[in-house]
Motif scaffolding. Structure first.
Motif, PDB file in Angstrom:
ATOM      1  N   VAL A 123       0.856  -1.180   0.000  1.00 24.52           N
ATOM      2  CA  VAL A 123       0.000   0.000   0.000  1.00 24.52           C
ATOM      3  C   VAL A 123       0.893   1.231   0.000  1.00 24.52           C
ATOM      4  O   VAL A 123       1.810   1.344   0.808  1.00 24.52           O
ATOM      5  CB  VAL A 123      -0.916   0.015   1.241  1.00 24.52           C
ATOM      6  CG1 VAL A 123      -1.775   1.258   1.263  1.00 24.52           C
ATOM      7  CG2 VAL A 123      -1.774  -1.233   1.274  1.00 24.52           C
ATOM      8  N   ALA A 124       0.620   2.164  -0.913  1.00 27.78           N
ATOM      9  CA  ALA A 124       1.371   3.418  -0.979  1.00 27.78           C
ATOM     10  C   ALA A 124       0.539   4.518  -0.329  1.00 27.78           C
ATOM     11  O   ALA A 124      -0.641   4.679  -0.634  1.00 27.78           O
ATOM     12  CB  ALA A 124       1.684   3.783  -2.419  1.00 27.78           C
TER      13      ALA A 124
ATOM     14  N   GLN B 268       6.070  13.226   0.825  1.00 28.88           N
ATOM     15  CA  GLN B 268       6.789  11.951   0.744  1.00 28.88           C
ATOM     16  C   GLN B 268       5.793  10.804   0.589  1.00 28.88           C
ATOM     17  O   GLN B 268       4.650  10.894   1.029  1.00 28.88           O
ATOM     18  CB  GLN B 268       7.624  11.726   1.994  1.00 28.88           C
ATOM     19  CG  GLN B 268       8.767  12.684   2.150  1.00 28.88           C
ATOM     20  CD  GLN B 268       9.547  12.418   3.423  1.00 28.88           C
ATOM     21  OE1 GLN B 268       9.036  11.824   4.364  1.00 28.88           O
ATOM     22  NE2 GLN B 268      10.791  12.873   3.455  1.00 28.88           N
ATOM     23  N   ILE B 269       6.258   9.738  -0.027  1.00 26.40           N
ATOM     24  CA  ILE B 269       5.426   8.550  -0.200  1.00 26.40           C
ATOM     25  C   ILE B 269       5.983   7.441   0.672  1.00 26.40           C
ATOM     26  O   ILE B 269       7.184   7.179   0.686  1.00 26.40           O
ATOM     27  CB  ILE B 269       5.400   8.108  -1.669  1.00 26.40           C
ATOM     28  CG1 ILE B 269       4.764   9.201  -2.518  1.00 26.40           C
ATOM     29  CG2 ILE B 269       4.620   6.811  -1.824  1.00 26.40           C
ATOM     30  CD1 ILE B 269       4.775   8.911  -3.994  1.00 26.40           C
ATOM     31  N   ARG B 270       5.092   6.772   1.401  1.00 25.40           N
ATOM     32  CA  ARG B 270       5.475   5.672   2.288  1.00 25.40           C
ATOM     33  C   ARG B 270       4.822   4.402   1.776  1.00 25.40           C
ATOM     34  O   ARG B 270       3.640   4.412   1.420  1.00 25.40           O
ATOM     35  CB  ARG B 270       4.994   5.988   3.695  1.00 25.40           C
ATOM     36  CG  ARG B 270       5.197   4.888   4.687  1.00 25.40           C
ATOM     37  CD  ARG B 270       4.675   5.327   6.027  1.00 25.40           C
ATOM     38  NE  ARG B 270       3.961   4.217   6.611  1.00 25.40           N
ATOM     39  CZ  ARG B 270       3.270   4.267   7.714  1.00 25.40           C
ATOM     40  NH1 ARG B 270       3.151   5.401   8.355  1.00 25.40           N
ATOM     41  NH2 ARG B 270       2.682   3.209   8.196  1.00 25.40           N
ATOM     42  N   PHE B 271       5.566   3.327   1.722  1.00 36.88           N
ATOM     43  CA  PHE B 271       5.036   2.034   1.285  1.00 36.88           C
ATOM     44  C   PHE B 271       4.942   1.111   2.483  1.00 36.88           C
ATOM     45  O   PHE B 271       5.892   0.946   3.235  1.00 36.88           O
ATOM     46  CB  PHE B 271       5.947   1.408   0.224  1.00 36.88           C
ATOM     47  CG  PHE B 271       5.950   2.163  -1.067  1.00 36.88           C
ATOM     48  CD1 PHE B 271       4.946   1.957  -1.998  1.00 36.88           C
ATOM     49  CD2 PHE B 271       6.943   3.070  -1.346  1.00 36.88           C
ATOM     50  CE1 PHE B 271       4.950   2.654  -3.191  1.00 36.88           C
ATOM     51  CE2 PHE B 271       6.958   3.767  -2.529  1.00 36.88           C
ATOM     52  CZ  PHE B 271       5.959   3.564  -3.459  1.00 36.88           C
ATOM     53  N   ARG B 272       3.775   0.510   2.650  1.00 31.10           N
ATOM     54  CA  ARG B 272       3.590  -0.488   3.708  1.00 31.10           C
ATOM     55  C   ARG B 272       3.388  -1.839   3.040  1.00 31.10           C
ATOM     56  O   ARG B 272       2.622  -1.959   2.095  1.00 31.10           O
ATOM     57  CB  ARG B 272       2.376  -0.141   4.570  1.00 31.10           C
ATOM     58  CG  ARG B 272       2.574   1.118   5.363  1.00 31.10           C
ATOM     59  CD  ARG B 272       1.539   1.304   6.436  1.00 31.10           C
ATOM     60  NE  ARG B 272       0.183   1.162   5.924  1.00 31.10           N
ATOM     61  CZ  ARG B 272      -0.884   1.045   6.699  1.00 31.10           C
ATOM     62  NH1 ARG B 272      -0.766   1.080   8.003  1.00 31.10           N
ATOM     63  NH2 ARG B 272      -2.083   0.913   6.187  1.00 31.10           N
ATOM     64  N   GLU B 273       4.062  -2.846   3.564  1.00 29.07           N
ATOM     65  CA  GLU B 273       3.984  -4.193   2.999  1.00 29.07           C
ATOM     66  C   GLU B 273       3.553  -5.183   4.068  1.00 29.07           C
ATOM     67  O   GLU B 273       3.948  -5.062   5.223  1.00 29.07           O
ATOM     68  CB  GLU B 273       5.347  -4.641   2.476  1.00 29.07           C
ATOM     69  CG  GLU B 273       5.941  -3.781   1.437  1.00 29.07           C
ATOM     70  CD  GLU B 273       7.295  -4.296   0.994  1.00 29.07           C
ATOM     71  OE1 GLU B 273       7.818  -5.254   1.614  1.00 29.07           O
ATOM     72  OE2 GLU B 273       7.831  -3.745   0.033  1.00 29.07           O
TER      73      GLU B 273
END
Length: 54
Positions: free
Chosen positions: A26-27, A34-39
């Motif tokens: 999920v971005a 800023q963009i954060r990616f959760r996995e």
């Protein structure tokens, strides 16, 4: 007689239980740009519930 590796002597593939999993990414865009990616890696059966909880 040729040398046989240990991995060829064992039959690990037949004994191993397969677990089917999915990777959810999920971005999210933060207020500062800023963009954060959760996995998350979850079992295939739990994907709809995990997507709702993200």
């Amino acid at each position: 007689m040729a040398k046989v590796s240990k991995n060829q002597r064992t039959d690990r593939v037949k004994v191993r239980q397969q677990v089917k999993v999915a990777k959810i990414v999920v971005a999210e865009k933060k207020p500062n740009g800023q963009i954060r990616f959760r996995e998350r890696i979850v079992p295939l059966e739990e994907v709809p519930q995990a997507v709702k909880n993200l």
